[in-house]
Every structure is written in structure tokens, then in C-alpha cells.
Enzyme design. Structure first.
Site, mmCIF file in Angstrom:
data_model
loop_
_atom_site.group_PDB
_atom_site.id
_atom_site.type_symbol
_atom_site.label_atom_id
_atom_site.label_comp_id
_atom_site.label_asym_id
_atom_site.label_seq_id
_atom_site.Cartn_x
_atom_site.Cartn_y
_atom_site.Cartn_z
ATOM 1 C CD GLU A 17 -3.831 -45.105 65.190
ATOM 2 O OE1 GLU A 17 -4.657 -45.188 64.261
ATOM 3 O OE2 GLU A 17 -4.091 -45.375 66.371
ATOM 4 C CE1 TYR A 49 -7.386 -33.375 70.427
ATOM 5 C CE2 TYR A 49 -8.593 -34.736 71.986
ATOM 6 C CZ TYR A 49 -8.124 -33.500 71.582
ATOM 7 O OH TYR A 49 -8.404 -32.401 72.352
ATOM 8 N NE ARG A 108 -18.829 -42.409 71.019
ATOM 9 C CZ ARG A 108 -19.348 -43.521 71.488
ATOM 10 N NH1 ARG A 108 -20.618 -43.781 71.301
ATOM 11 N NH2 ARG A 108 -18.590 -44.409 72.118
ATOM 12 N N GLY A 109 -14.783 -40.803 69.891
ATOM 13 C CA GLY A 109 -14.018 -40.982 71.126
ATOM 14 C C GLY A 109 -14.740 -41.974 72.026
ATOM 15 C CG ASP A 110 -13.216 -45.720 73.343
ATOM 16 O OD1 ASP A 110 -14.178 -46.185 72.700
ATOM 17 O OD2 ASP A 110 -12.042 -46.104 73.217
ATOM 18 C CE1 TYR A 145 -14.345 -49.137 66.505
ATOM 19 C CE2 TYR A 145 -15.937 -48.060 65.060
ATOM 20 C CZ TYR A 145 -14.959 -47.987 66.021
ATOM 21 O OH TYR A 145 -14.567 -46.754 66.503
ATOM 22 C CE LYS A 165 -18.318 -43.134 61.649
ATOM 23 N NZ LYS A 165 -17.344 -43.956 62.377
ATOM 24 C CD GLN A 176 -10.564 -51.085 67.597
ATOM 25 O OE1 GLN A 176 -9.433 -50.636 67.389
ATOM 26 N NE2 GLN A 176 -11.321 -50.687 68.577
ATOM 27 C CD GLN A 212 2.099 -54.563 71.776
ATOM 28 O OE1 GLN A 212 3.104 -55.261 71.708
ATOM 29 N NE2 GLN A 212 1.507 -54.078 70.715
HETATM 30 P P1 FAD Z 1 -19.389 -43.347 65.945
HETATM 31 O O1 FAD Z 1 -19.212 -43.473 64.476
HETATM 32 O O2 FAD Z 1 -20.141 -42.184 66.466
HETATM 33 O O3 FAD Z 1 -20.054 -44.721 66.446
HETATM 34 C C1 FAD Z 1 -20.237 -44.993 67.830
HETATM 35 C C2 FAD Z 1 -21.478 -45.866 67.992
HETATM 36 O O4 FAD Z 1 -22.652 -45.120 67.599
HETATM 37 C C3 FAD Z 1 -21.487 -47.120 67.119
HETATM 38 O O5 FAD Z 1 -22.104 -48.157 67.835
HETATM 39 C C4 FAD Z 1 -22.324 -46.724 65.899
HETATM 40 O O6 FAD Z 1 -22.987 -47.839 65.304
HETATM 41 C C5 FAD Z 1 -23.322 -45.749 66.498
HETATM 42 N N1 FAD Z 1 -23.680 -44.658 65.563
HETATM 43 C C6 FAD Z 1 -22.843 -43.991 64.732
HETATM 44 N N2 FAD Z 1 -23.503 -43.031 64.075
HETATM 45 C C7 FAD Z 1 -24.780 -43.076 64.495
HETATM 46 C C8 FAD Z 1 -25.935 -42.323 64.205
HETATM 47 N N3 FAD Z 1 -25.865 -41.288 63.345
HETATM 48 N N4 FAD Z 1 -27.103 -42.647 64.840
HETATM 49 C C9 FAD Z 1 -27.149 -43.670 65.729
HETATM 50 N N5 FAD Z 1 -26.074 -44.419 66.060
HETATM 51 C C10 FAD Z 1 -24.902 -44.118 65.452
HETATM 52 N N6 FAD Z 1 -10.294 -42.761 70.252
HETATM 53 C C11 FAD Z 1 -9.655 -41.682 70.767
HETATM 54 O O7 FAD Z 1 -10.027 -41.209 71.853
HETATM 55 N N7 FAD Z 1 -8.613 -41.074 70.113
HETATM 56 C C12 FAD Z 1 -8.155 -41.536 68.915
HETATM 57 O O8 FAD Z 1 -7.224 -40.977 68.330
HETATM 58 C C13 FAD Z 1 -8.793 -42.696 68.341
HETATM 59 N N8 FAD Z 1 -8.398 -43.185 67.136
HETATM 60 C C14 FAD Z 1 -9.076 -44.240 66.575
HETATM 61 C C15 FAD Z 1 -8.700 -44.692 65.297
HETATM 62 C C16 FAD Z 1 -9.367 -45.755 64.701
HETATM 63 C C17 FAD Z 1 -8.955 -46.224 63.320
HETATM 64 C C18 FAD Z 1 -10.431 -46.409 65.400
HETATM 65 C C19 FAD Z 1 -11.122 -47.595 64.775
HETATM 66 C C20 FAD Z 1 -10.810 -45.967 66.660
HETATM 67 C C21 FAD Z 1 -10.146 -44.874 67.260
HETATM 68 N N9 FAD Z 1 -10.523 -44.382 68.520
HETATM 69 C C22 FAD Z 1 -9.883 -43.292 69.055
HETATM 70 C C23 FAD Z 1 -11.579 -45.051 69.296
HETATM 71 C C24 FAD Z 1 -12.986 -44.488 68.959
HETATM 72 O O9 FAD Z 1 -13.088 -43.151 69.392
HETATM 73 C C25 FAD Z 1 -14.009 -45.358 69.705
HETATM 74 O O10 FAD Z 1 -14.035 -46.654 69.131
HETATM 75 C C26 FAD Z 1 -15.411 -44.806 69.876
HETATM 76 O O11 FAD Z 1 -16.099 -45.657 70.820
HETATM 77 C C27 FAD Z 1 -16.268 -44.754 68.612
HETATM 78 O O12 FAD Z 1 -15.825 -43.828 67.740
HETATM 79 P P2 FAD Z 1 -16.486 -43.699 66.257
HETATM 80 O O13 FAD Z 1 -15.860 -42.547 65.634
HETATM 81 O O14 FAD Z 1 -16.456 -44.996 65.565
HETATM 82 O O15 FAD Z 1 -17.991 -43.364 66.712
#
Ligand code: FAD
Length: 291
Positions: A17, A49, A108-110, A145, A165, A176, A212
Site C-alpha cells: 500500500e 485516498y 467509508r472513511g474515518d 478489522y 459488504k 487493518q 510511527q
Molecule cells: P464501514 O464498512 O462502513 O464500517 C464502519 C462501521 O459501520 C463499522 O463499525 C461497521 O461494523 C459498521 N457498518 C458497516 N456496514 C454497516 C451497515 N450496513 N449497517 C450498520 N452498520 C454498518 N481511510 C481513508 O480515509 N482513506 C483510505 O485510503 C483508507 N484506506 C484504508 C484501507 C484499509 C485496508 C483499511 C482497513 C482502512 C482504510 N481507511 C482509509 C480507514 C477507513 O476509512 C476507516 O477505518 C473507517 O472508519 C471505516 O471504513 P469502512 O470502509 O470499514 O466502513
């Protein structure tokens, strides 16, 4: 090539990555680093992103395009829901499609005070479903995660959401970062029992610099095995020794994951070709067709 196909072909897929630089002037140095990483034969390179685009830096699409069209390395372009809507996402997907990018990581993004949550895409699964509906040609990956997402009420609840998903069209998961392999194996067992049959890449970040420890380790909710904390307290003020110890820890972690049957290993190399090369040297004999 779709990322899903790579998993069908290889017992363990090796990926790296990288993140786009905040300054356009640093793109050349990243390009040089990517040329060096290409020599390690990664099956794909994912591009985060967040740093580029509106901030005026290098965009995810620019880095992915360089990988695909200049280096011939398969890119995985990250996309986030936060701050976006259907119209903006369509523009991003059109741009990626026009550049020949085939694989995207739907996230989703943080949560951040600087980025509004998306009304169109509250969860990554909503984005995945949108991409699948509008652009059947993209392979879609998703995040997971091993210790549960910070907002989930439990690991089991988070894994149940992973089912959504999978049903939305995600065909590969990347984890993660984690430092304790036992957490990963437990997570994979739980996910398989929940009916998640997607290939899962195990994410490992070598901790080689003090910054880090302060940022990534302190902010991550990853559990820290005693062997890891001993390494940090012993070497945190000795730059050269920390580098060696951090590489050694990551190599041992990755070797165990590959031998333990991980579908793939995903290296968070922090844009450092040196780190990527050192880690690769330590695991290449276990990767198919590279000994
Ligand atoms: P989601 O899958 O939407 O999950 C978020 C929360 O919502 C979780 O608690 C989940 O249990 C819950 N949830 C999910 N789906 C549902 C549903 N349908 N109904 C109810 N609850 C639900 N961030 C960036 O800004 N840019 C990046 O490039 C980036 N790259 C990443 C790469 C990896 C491999 C990982 C692991 C993370 C990355 N992140 C990045 C961080 C990520 O955006 C955050 O961890 C964010 O908080 C959650 O993203 P997600 O896609 O897992 O969200």
C-alpha cells in the site's frame, strides 16, 4: 486483471500500500520509489485516498494511472464515502474507468470534522452496491478489522456487517494493520463461520521509525503483544536498531501468516522502497514463484 482472479491463481497474494504525496513536487520521488517496488513483483499496489484531490496534491487516480499505464503494475484505487455523493462519486469512477483502472477499494472513511458524512453512502457497503450497480466492470475490495472496527459494538457485530459488504458486491477484503497474528486467525475463523468466503489480505506495517510509534501505534487500537512493546521500549531512541528490529518483527509476523495459510499479505510500507525491499527479502522464499 481483477484482484479476485489473483487469489484464484496464487496460494498467497503479495501486495503493497502507498499513499499519494501531499505536494505535487513529491510525485517524482514517489514514482522513483514505485519503480523500485515494481522490482519486488507485487501482485498489486493499493493507493490510499485522502491526501490528494481537493487538497491540491497528487490524486489517487494519478498514482493508480502511473502504476497501471507506466509500470504495468495492477493498482487498487481507494475511494471513500465521506464528503462524497452520487454525483461526485460518478465523476471519480468515470476518471478511474477512463484511465483503465479495474479495481477499487470501497471505504467509508474515518469520521472527521473536516468531512461531512455522506447521505448517499452512509456505509462502505452502500458505496460498493452503487459501484456494482453503475459500473459492473470494477472489481470491488473492502476493509475489515481483525480486532473489530472502533465503532462496532463487538467483533461479532462487525463481522455480521461484513456479510452486508459481501452481499453488496465486494469480492476481496484487506485488513487493518495488526501486530498480533492470533487476533487475525481468530477473526478469519469467525468470518468463515459467518459465511464470509472472500479472500482476505492480512495487513502488516513494519514499525521502523519513532514517529510511527507516536502516530500509528499510539492511535491504532491494535493490541500490542509483549514482544512488540519490549522491542519499542528497547529501541525507540536508537534509530538504526529500531529500523532493524521493526523489519525483523514484520518479517517474522508475515512468515507466520504465509505459513499459517493467509490468502494474501498486504504491506503498509509507508511509501518506503527500502522498507518494502527489506521485508520482501525476508519473505520471498515463501511466496509462490519467487524463491
Ligand atoms: P464501514 O464498512 O462502513 O464500517 C464502519 C462501521 O459501520 C463499522 O463499525 C461497521 O461494523 C459498521 N457498518 C458497516 N456496514 C454497516 C451497515 N450496513 N449497517 C450498520 N452498520 C454498518 N481511510 C481513508 O480515509 N482513506 C483510505 O485510503 C483508507 N484506506 C484504508 C484501507 C484499509 C485496508 C483499511 C482497513 C482502512 C482504510 N481507511 C482509509 C480507514 C477507513 O476509512 C476507516 O477505518 C473507517 O472508519 C471505516 O471504513 P469502512 O470502509 O470499514 O466502513
Amino acid at each position: 486483471m481483477y484482484i479476485r482472479q489473483l487469489f484464484a491463481q496464487k496460494p498467497c497474494v503479495f501486495s503493497i500500500e502507498v499513499f499519494p504525496p501531499k505536494q505535487t513536487s513529491s510525485f517524482e520521488s514517489l514514482q522513483q520509489g514505485l519503480r523500485q517496488m515494481k522490482a519486488l513483483n507485487p501482485d498489486f499496489i493499493s493507493v490510499t485516498y485522502g491526501a490528494g484531490g481537493s487538497a491540491g496534491g497528487v490524486s489517487t487516480c494519478q498514482v493508480a494511472t502511473f502504476l497501471k499505464n507506466e509500470l504495468g503494475v495492477e493498482p487498487l484505487a481507494h475511494l471513500i464515502c465521506m464528503g462524497s455523493d452520487k454525483e461526485k462519486m460518478t465523476a471519480s469512477l468515470d476518471e478511474l474507468f477512463a484511465a483503465g483502472i479495474q479495481n477499487v477499494l470501497a471505504l467509508r472513511g474515518d469520521r472527521s470534522p473536516y468531512r461531512a458524512p455522506s447521505a448517499d453512502f452512509p456505509h462502505a457497503s452502500d458505496l460498493a452496491a452503487f459501484i456494482r450497480g453503475q459500473y459492473g466492470s470494477f472489481g470491488i475490495s473492502g476493509a475489515c478489522y481483525p480486532e473489530g472496527h472502533a465503532e462496532a459494538e463487538s467483533l461479532a457485530a462487525d463481522i455480521r456487517n461484513l456479510r452486508i459488504k459481501q452481499e453488496a458486491g465486494v469480492s476481496h477484503l484487506a485488513t487493518q494493520l495488526f501486530f498480533d497474528n492470533a487476533k487475525f486467525y481468530r477473526f478469519v475463523n469467525m468470518a468463515r463461520k459467518e459465511g464470509i468466503d472472500l479472500p482476505i489480505s492480512a495487513g502488516v506495517m513494519p514499525i521502523v521509525r519513532k514517529s510511527q510509534i507516536e502516530r500509528t501505534v499510539a492511535l491504532s487500537s491494535a493490541s500490542l503483544p509483549s514482544e512488540f512493546t519490549r522491542m519499542i521500549s528497547r529501541y525507540q531512541d536508537d534509530e538504526a536498531s529500531l529500523f532493524e528490529a521493526g523489519i525483523d518483527y514484520a518479517v517474522r509476523q508475515l512468515r507466520d501468516l504465509i505459513e499459517g495459510g493467509a490468502d494474501g499479505v498486504h504491506l503498509y510500507a509507508m511509501n518506503s522502497p527500502q522498507v518494502a525491499a527489506r521485508v520482501y527479502e525476508g519473505i520471498r522464499d515463501l511466496l509462490p514463484g519467487r524463491a
